[in-house]
Write a protein that holds these residues in place. Structure first.
Motif, PDB file in Angstrom:
ATOM      1  N   GLU A   1       0.830  -1.207   0.000  1.00 53.33           N
ATOM      2  CA  GLU A   1       0.000   0.000   0.000  1.00 53.33           C
ATOM      3  C   GLU A   1       0.865   1.258   0.000  1.00 53.33           C
ATOM      4  N   ASP A   2       1.992   1.208   0.712  1.00 54.40           N
ATOM      5  CA  ASP A   2       2.863   2.375   0.827  1.00 54.40           C
ATOM      6  C   ASP A   2       3.671   2.639  -0.431  1.00 54.40           C
ATOM      7  N   ALA A   3       4.194   1.574  -1.048  1.00 56.09           N
ATOM      8  CA  ALA A   3       5.121   1.780  -2.168  1.00 56.09           C
ATOM      9  C   ALA A   3       4.859   0.908  -3.380  1.00 56.09           C
ATOM     10  N   GLY A   4       4.085  -0.133  -3.208  1.00 58.89           N
ATOM     11  CA  GLY A   4       3.925  -1.127  -4.265  1.00 58.89           C
ATOM     12  C   GLY A   4       3.330  -0.612  -5.562  1.00 58.89           C
ATOM     13  N   LYS A   5       2.374   0.304  -5.462  1.00 58.07           N
ATOM     14  CA  LYS A   5       1.673   0.743  -6.673  1.00 58.07           C
ATOM     15  C   LYS A   5       2.567   1.598  -7.570  1.00 58.07           C
ATOM     16  N   ARG A   6       3.527   2.295  -6.965  1.00 61.95           N
ATOM     17  CA  ARG A   6       4.433   3.133  -7.751  1.00 61.95           C
ATOM     18  C   ARG A   6       5.573   2.334  -8.368  1.00 61.95           C
ATOM     19  N   ALA A   7       5.792   1.139  -7.872  1.00 60.73           N
ATOM     20  CA  ALA A   7       6.947   0.350  -8.286  1.00 60.73           C
ATOM     21  C   ALA A   7       6.777  -0.231  -9.690  1.00 60.73           C
ATOM     22  N   GLU A   8       7.857  -0.226 -10.436  1.00 62.48           N
ATOM     23  CA  GLU A   8       7.896  -0.915 -11.728  1.00 62.48           C
ATOM     24  C   GLU A   8       8.604  -2.251 -11.607  1.00 62.48           C
ATOM     25  N   THR A   9       9.532  -2.340 -10.650  1.00 56.92           N
ATOM     26  CA  THR A   9      10.240  -3.597 -10.400  1.00 56.92           C
ATOM     27  C   THR A   9      10.093  -3.959  -8.926  1.00 56.92           C
ATOM     28  N   VAL A  10       9.903  -5.245  -8.663  1.00 54.57           N
ATOM     29  CA  VAL A  10       9.719  -5.732  -7.296  1.00 54.57           C
ATOM     30  C   VAL A  10      10.607  -6.956  -7.081  1.00 54.57           C
ATOM     31  N   SER A  11      11.331  -6.974  -5.975  1.00 54.67           N
ATOM     32  CA  SER A  11      12.107  -8.153  -5.588  1.00 54.67           C
ATOM     33  C   SER A  11      11.431  -8.830  -4.406  1.00 54.67           C
ATOM     34  N   VAL A  12      11.393 -10.157  -4.439  1.00 52.71           N
ATOM     35  CA  VAL A  12      10.841 -10.948  -3.343  1.00 52.71           C
ATOM     36  C   VAL A  12      11.952 -11.860  -2.841  1.00 52.71           C
ATOM     37  N   VAL A  13      12.294 -11.759  -1.555  1.00 53.47           N
ATOM     38  CA  VAL A  13      13.392 -12.540  -0.979  1.00 53.47           C
ATOM     39  C   VAL A  13      12.816 -13.543   0.012  1.00 53.47           C
ATOM     40  N   ILE A  14      13.072 -14.832  -0.252  1.00 56.88           N
ATOM     41  CA  ILE A  14      12.528 -15.922   0.558  1.00 56.88           C
ATOM     42  C   ILE A  14      13.676 -16.732   1.155  1.00 56.88           C
ATOM     43  N   GLY A  15      13.577 -17.076   2.428  1.00 54.62           N
ATOM     44  CA  GLY A  15      14.614 -17.849   3.099  1.00 54.62           C
ATOM     45  C   GLY A  15      14.476 -19.346   2.892  1.00 54.62           C
ATOM     46  N   SER A  16      15.418 -20.087   3.427  1.00 59.84           N
ATOM     47  CA  SER A  16      15.386 -21.553   3.353  1.00 59.84           C
ATOM     48  C   SER A  16      14.508 -22.097   4.481  1.00 59.84           C
TER      49      SER A  16
END
Length: 245
Positions: A184-199
């Motif tokens: 809600e804060d930043a996602g809508k303005r973003a053109e690129t998104v990184s998702v980091v998932i642990g083991s």
């Protein structure tokens, strides 16, 4: 209608040349004949309806009948950074990530990874993982084949991930910021998104601190801890809802 992916150099003057496994699949597995139609994608968002014209010893030729832009790609470029899980779980992660519209997949090693990459086999594993991504892209009708990159270390992965407009560091130790709040804060303005998932063991406190220092947004995925092979698909599904639904 069967769908195949080719590179730009295979398209010339209204004709497409299919080679290797694709040619074998068309002629031997599917037993197709001249005059039958196939769909071909150039991996750059353009799709062609083609008619098979010639069967050669090492290739199949198809004439382009029509073309159109593929409209099923996500509006954002989403990069998945997945810590190496045990066994064949990464295969599942790749398949589901491709189905959810991921742009690229970046395996990495973290402190709590049980599995470690080995230099002598890394190239072979990366090639295999890219074949899994290709098959998943064919199955779900993607207009682009997501690349699976070679495994890197944690810090290199975070440095790359934080170059995106938004970097979602999925951390079980986060109790204040939810995925919804960050989007809600930043996602809508973003053109690129990184998702980091642990083991399976998640991230250490020092890793979470380093990610925060580099600009990653630590996010909670809810009140229940997800398995590593499910977490990526969960987050990507949320992004599909946010950006496409």
């Amino acid at each position: 209608m069967p769908k195949f992916f080719v590179r730009q150099e295979q398209i010339s003057e209204g004709q497409i040349t299919l080679r290797g496994d694709d040619a074998f699949h068309i002629s031997r597995s599917l037993r197709m004949a001249k005059g039958e139609h196939i769909t071909v994608c150039d991996m750059q968002g353009q799709e062609y309806e083609c008619e098979l014209t010639d069967f050669l010893s090492d290739s199949v030729l198809a004439s382009i009948l029509s073309s159109r832009s593929v409209d099923n790609e996500p509006p954002k470029r989403i990069h998945l950074y997945q810590a190496l899980p045990k066994g064949d779980k990464l295969d599942t992660v790749i398949q589901k990530a491709v189905e959810c519209g991921v742009f690229e997949i970046h395996p990495f090693e973290s402190e709590r990874c049980v599995v470690r990459s080995k230099g002598d086999s890394e190239a072979r594993k990366t090639e295999r993982r890219n074949r899994i991504a290709l098959e998943a892209a064919k199955q779900c009708g993607r207009g682009y084949i997501p690349a699976v990159r070679e495994t890197v270390g944690f810090r290199e992965a975070i440095e790359e991930a934080c170059r995106a407009d938004v970097c979602l560091f999925c951390y079980e130790g986060e109790s204040e910021k939810s995925l919804r709040r960050v989007l809600e804060d930043a996602g809508k303005r973003a053109e690129t998104v990184s998702v980091v998932i642990g083991s399976e063991g998640g991230f250490s406190v020092s890793e979470a601190a380093y990610a925060a220092e580099r600009g990653a947004s630590s996010v909670s995925l809810g009140k229940r801890i997800l398995r590593t092979e499910r977490a990526a698909a969960f987050v990507l599904g949320c992004l599909v809802y946010e950006y496409e639904m």
